[in-house]
Design an enzyme around this catalytic site. Structure first.
Site, PDB file in Angstrom:
ATOM      1  N   ASP A 188     -30.160  41.522  32.169  1.00 53.92           N
ATOM      2  CA  ASP A 188     -31.561  41.264  32.531  1.00 53.92           C
ATOM      3  C   ASP A 188     -32.041  42.129  33.689  1.00 53.92           C
ATOM      4  OD1 ASP A 188     -31.411  37.686  31.863  1.00 53.92           O
ATOM      5  OD2 ASP A 188     -31.493  39.440  30.556  1.00 53.92           O
TER       6      ASP A 188
ATOM      7  N   CYS B   5     -38.242  36.633  23.859  1.00 48.30           N
ATOM      8  CA  CYS B   5     -38.364  38.089  23.916  1.00 48.30           C
ATOM      9  C   CYS B   5     -37.611  38.750  22.765  1.00 48.30           C
ATOM     10  CB  CYS B   5     -37.806  38.612  25.240  1.00 48.30           C
ATOM     11  SG  CYS B   5     -38.939  38.304  26.579  1.00 48.30           S
TER      12      CYS B   5
ATOM     13  N   ARG C  56     -44.261  35.283  32.061  1.00 49.52           N
ATOM     14  CA  ARG C  56     -43.368  34.229  31.569  1.00 49.52           C
ATOM     15  C   ARG C  56     -42.257  33.969  32.581  1.00 49.52           C
ATOM     16  NH1 ARG C  56     -40.599  35.628  26.329  1.00 49.52           N
ATOM     17  NH2 ARG C  56     -39.555  33.718  26.960  1.00 49.52           N
TER      18      ARG C  56
ATOM     19  N   ARG D   6     -31.252  37.737  17.548  1.00 49.03           N
ATOM     20  CA  ARG D   6     -30.844  36.764  18.564  1.00 49.03           C
ATOM     21  C   ARG D   6     -30.349  35.510  17.834  1.00 49.03           C
ATOM     22  NH1 ARG D   6     -34.764  36.693  23.770  1.00 49.03           N
ATOM     23  NH2 ARG D   6     -32.905  35.672  24.636  1.00 49.03           N
ATOM     24  N   PRO D   7     -29.096  35.589  17.298  1.00 52.55           N
ATOM     25  CA  PRO D   7     -28.563  34.475  16.508  1.00 52.55           C
ATOM     26  C   PRO D   7     -28.258  33.245  17.358  1.00 52.55           C
ATOM     27  CG  PRO D   7     -26.866  36.096  16.918  1.00 52.55           C
ATOM     28  CD  PRO D   7     -28.140  36.672  17.482  1.00 52.55           C
TER      29      PRO D   7
ATOM     30  N   LYS E  87     -35.649  31.271  36.878  1.00 50.61           N
ATOM     31  CA  LYS E  87     -36.270  30.973  35.573  1.00 50.61           C
ATOM     32  C   LYS E  87     -35.224  30.446  34.593  1.00 50.61           C
ATOM     33  CE  LYS E  87     -36.802  34.164  32.115  1.00 50.61           C
ATOM     34  NZ  LYS E  87     -36.361  33.730  30.789  1.00 50.61           N
ATOM     35  N   ASN E  88     -34.076  31.127  34.472  1.00 53.00           N
ATOM     36  CA  ASN E  88     -33.115  30.761  33.432  1.00 53.00           C
ATOM     37  C   ASN E  88     -32.336  29.493  33.732  1.00 53.00           C
ATOM     38  OD1 ASN E  88     -34.055  32.789  31.863  1.00 53.00           O
ATOM     39  ND2 ASN E  88     -32.434  34.233  32.360  1.00 53.00           N
TER      40      ASN E  88
HETATM   41  C1  EPZ Z   1     -29.917  34.187  27.951  1.00 55.20           C
HETATM   42  O1  EPZ Z   1     -30.321  34.444  26.616  1.00 55.20           O
HETATM   43  C2  EPZ Z   1     -31.096  34.596  28.803  1.00 55.20           C
HETATM   44  N1  EPZ Z   1     -32.250  33.770  28.445  1.00 55.20           N
HETATM   45  C3  EPZ Z   1     -31.416  36.071  28.578  1.00 55.20           C
HETATM   46  O2  EPZ Z   1     -32.409  36.420  29.548  1.00 55.20           O
HETATM   47  C4  EPZ Z   1     -30.177  36.921  28.871  1.00 55.20           C
HETATM   48  O3  EPZ Z   1     -30.445  38.251  28.502  1.00 55.20           O
HETATM   49  C5  EPZ Z   1     -28.968  36.408  28.089  1.00 55.20           C
HETATM   50  O4  EPZ Z   1     -28.781  34.998  28.317  1.00 55.20           O
HETATM   51  C6  EPZ Z   1     -27.679  37.122  28.501  1.00 55.20           C
HETATM   52  O5  EPZ Z   1     -27.456  36.899  29.870  1.00 55.20           O
HETATM   53  C7  EPZ Z   1     -32.316  32.520  28.959  1.00 55.20           C
HETATM   54  O6  EPZ Z   1     -31.447  32.080  29.699  1.00 55.20           O
HETATM   55  C8  EPZ Z   1     -33.536  31.720  28.577  1.00 55.20           C
HETATM   56  P1  EPZ Z   1     -26.762  34.802  24.941  1.00 55.20           P
HETATM   57  P2  EPZ Z   1     -29.415  33.869  25.397  1.00 55.20           P
HETATM   58  O7  EPZ Z   1     -26.636  33.630  24.048  1.00 55.20           O
HETATM   59  O8  EPZ Z   1     -28.804  32.589  25.814  1.00 55.20           O
HETATM   60  C9  EPZ Z   1     -24.950  36.815  21.050  1.00 55.20           C
HETATM   61  C10 EPZ Z   1     -34.428  37.081  30.396  1.00 55.20           C
HETATM   62  O9  EPZ Z   1     -34.758  38.269  30.532  1.00 55.20           O
HETATM   63  N2  EPZ Z   1     -25.011  35.454  20.500  1.00 55.20           N
HETATM   64  O10 EPZ Z   1     -25.949  34.841  26.200  1.00 55.20           O
HETATM   65  O11 EPZ Z   1     -30.238  33.921  24.167  1.00 55.20           O
HETATM   66  C11 EPZ Z   1     -26.333  37.400  21.273  1.00 55.20           C
HETATM   67  O12 EPZ Z   1     -26.812  38.015  20.087  1.00 55.20           O
HETATM   68  C12 EPZ Z   1     -33.747  36.660  29.127  1.00 55.20           C
HETATM   69  O13 EPZ Z   1     -34.540  36.193  31.272  1.00 55.20           O
HETATM   70  C13 EPZ Z   1     -24.452  35.219  19.257  1.00 55.20           C
HETATM   71  O14 EPZ Z   1     -23.926  36.135  18.617  1.00 55.20           O
HETATM   72  O15 EPZ Z   1     -28.294  34.998  25.323  1.00 55.20           O
HETATM   73  C14 EPZ Z   1     -26.080  38.396  22.367  1.00 55.20           C
HETATM   74  O16 EPZ Z   1     -25.566  39.588  21.807  1.00 55.20           O
HETATM   75  C15 EPZ Z   1     -33.867  37.707  28.042  1.00 55.20           C
HETATM   76  N3  EPZ Z   1     -24.501  33.958  18.747  1.00 55.20           N
HETATM   77  C16 EPZ Z   1     -24.989  37.731  23.206  1.00 55.20           C
HETATM   78  O17 EPZ Z   1     -24.387  36.747  22.358  1.00 55.20           O
HETATM   79  C17 EPZ Z   1     -25.075  32.910  19.434  1.00 55.20           C
HETATM   80  O18 EPZ Z   1     -25.082  31.768  18.932  1.00 55.20           O
HETATM   81  C18 EPZ Z   1     -25.502  37.051  24.462  1.00 55.20           C
HETATM   82  O19 EPZ Z   1     -26.495  36.123  24.088  1.00 55.20           O
HETATM   83  C19 EPZ Z   1     -25.643  33.173  20.703  1.00 55.20           C
HETATM   84  C20 EPZ Z   1     -25.595  34.449  21.219  1.00 55.20           C
END
Ligand code: EPZ
Length: 433
Positions: A310, A117, A402, A123-124, A22-23
């Protein structure tokens, strides 16, 4: 509206075929926007996030041909730039990848802030915006939209050196997309290394991009003039595979998880072995067996190659039935335990304190009416209900659908007694008097 009705208490036996990741799919579809030609994408999972992203591409003028349920041909040679509206973007977090691809190809993007989600934390996307700005874009967030433009530098992004403040899957992929067609060389440090990031880089390179270092913590991207068409097959889904492995850990039995990349499973397999689950690698399959008692363990979620966040809810479901007390530390998200109250309704002993969950294993869980609140929590509830004695009803199953292709059929094939039932939603019931 649908709910799942599950009669639990039976061990699982049989084979489960793992679908495309999916991702990876939710990033590769937006990436196809950058290709001036036809992309044939194979092993694409039939899930609602994919359908939504294909709708967004179609609305931007892409020509999409469905070859079969897991293969599409996308022609973006005549795609026009346009706004990605809120009513679509809010339903899928990965819609933000449209910013990187539109900005990369057209030098302009106007995309509604994403949804996705909500596991209880923020989720910044500050790191995404930092990357776009480093590549020369003017970026403004107003009225719920992100507007990014390279007009002031002649309409095309310029290569840059970027150091991410936080390891972020989304920011890594979005900046990779934007830099692919930029003028010049981009180096991005402190990037994420998940298998789906490597898959997106491999997709782009197969279409003519020049990206090196995916899977390490430094990405090196030499901008190219255009991307040509081609064929690409998406990797198997590490998290879907892990979900079925967690299910047999909770329910007992023996299953063969087919069509996986064993290396991607190492972090999950290691944890399950600690819990007393047997895992045997046979070619592209894993034989997963749990005959004896489940043992407690401690989990700390980390970016890849650490234990994936995840997979945390799914293993929590199994740990509710383990002998002893387990501690889960969620270190990727500020909080991701909204499933805990639902597990308590089934008799689980789980206490949450910030980013820590303490789980005291119990002899058995009992069926209950529970509600899914996000994708992986929903999958964890299916696991808990399959392991529990008695009947469970799960609502909010649109979250599960989803990200899990054919989840009902796959669990039924393993002997799970699970049925999807249509229910009138509250408004319909009220209006019926
Ligand atoms: C991806 O989300 C995945 N979603 C998430 O999976 C997964 O939990 C996550 O990566 C971590 O592996 C998709 O790929 C569509 P991140 P993403 O940016 O990209 C912080 C699922 O279950 N952060 O790696 O949104 C953030 O707050 C979903 O399939 C910032 O601070 O996650 C978090 O604490 C749910 N600033 C950490 O980084 C930013 O600009 C990791 O977030 C971006 C992120």
């Amino acid at each position: 509206m649908k709910k799942y009705v599950i009669e639990g208490g039976n061990p699982l036996f049989g084979d489960v075929q793992i679908s495309g990741a999916k991702n990876a799919a939710v990033a590769i579809i937006p990436a196809a926007l950058m290709v001036d030609g036809v992309c044939r994408i194979e092993n694409i999972p039939q899930i609602s996030d994919v359908s939504l992203l294909l709708t967004i591409l179609h609305d931007l003028g892409a020509n999409i041909r469905t070859i079969n349920r897991n293969t599409v041909e996308i022609d973006c040679s005549r795609v026009h730039n346009g706004q990605v509206p809120y009513d679509l973007a809010r339903r899928c977090r990965a819609s933000y990848y449209m910013i990187g691809s539109l900005l990369g190809r057209f030098g302009l993007a106007d995309v509604a802030l994403p949804g996705g989600c909500d596991f209880g934390g923020t989720r910044p996307i500050d790191q995404h915006l930092k990357g776009f700005r480093a590549l020369g874009a003017q970026v403004e967030v107003q009225g719920g939209f992100i507007n990014a433009s390279a007009a002031e530098i002649g309409g095309r992004l310029r290569g840059a050196s970027i150091f991410l403040d936080k390891v972020s899957v989304g920011a890594t992929i979005n900046i990779m997309l934007a830099a692919t067609l930029a003028d010049g060389y981009t180096v991005v440090e402190n990037v994420a290394k998940e298998p789906h990031i490597v898959d997106v880089a491999n997709f782009l390179n197969s279409m003519g991009a020049d990206i090196k270092g995916a899977g390490t913590d430094i990405l090196k991207i030499r901008g190219v003039e255009r991307l040509h068409g081609g064929t690409y097959s998406i990797i198997p889904d590490q998290i879907e595979a892990g979900t079925y492995m967690a299910a047999v850990a909770a329910c007992g039995g023996q299953i063969r998880v087919c069509n996986i990349i064993p290396k991607h499973m190492d972090c999950i397999t290691a944890k399950l072995l600690e819990m007393g689950v047997e895992v045997e690698e046979i070619d592209d399959n894993l034989l997963v067996r749990r005959i004896g008692p489940l043992m407690k363990t401690n989990i700390k979620t980390m970016p890849y190659p650490g234990f994936p966040t995840d997979m945390q809810p799914q293993l929590a479901a199994a740990l509710c039935l383990a002998h002893g007390t387990s501690i889960i530390t969620e270190s990727v998200w500020s909080s991701r335990f909204r499933y805990a109250d639902e597990f308590k309704r089934m008799g689980a002993q789980i206490q949450v304190d910030g980013n820590l969950a303490i789980i005291e294993g119990v002899e058995q869980l009992s069926g209950a009416q529970i509600e899914a609140c996000d994708l992986r929590a929903g999958a964890a509830m299916v696991i808990a209900a399959l392991a529990a004695y008695g009947t469970s009803e799960i609502t909010g199953v649109q979250y599960i659908e989803r990200g899990y292709e054919d989840v009902i059929e796959k669990f039924r094939k393993l002997g799970g007694n699970i049925t999807a039932v249509e229910v009138a939603d509250a408004e319909e019931v009220l209006s019926a008097g």
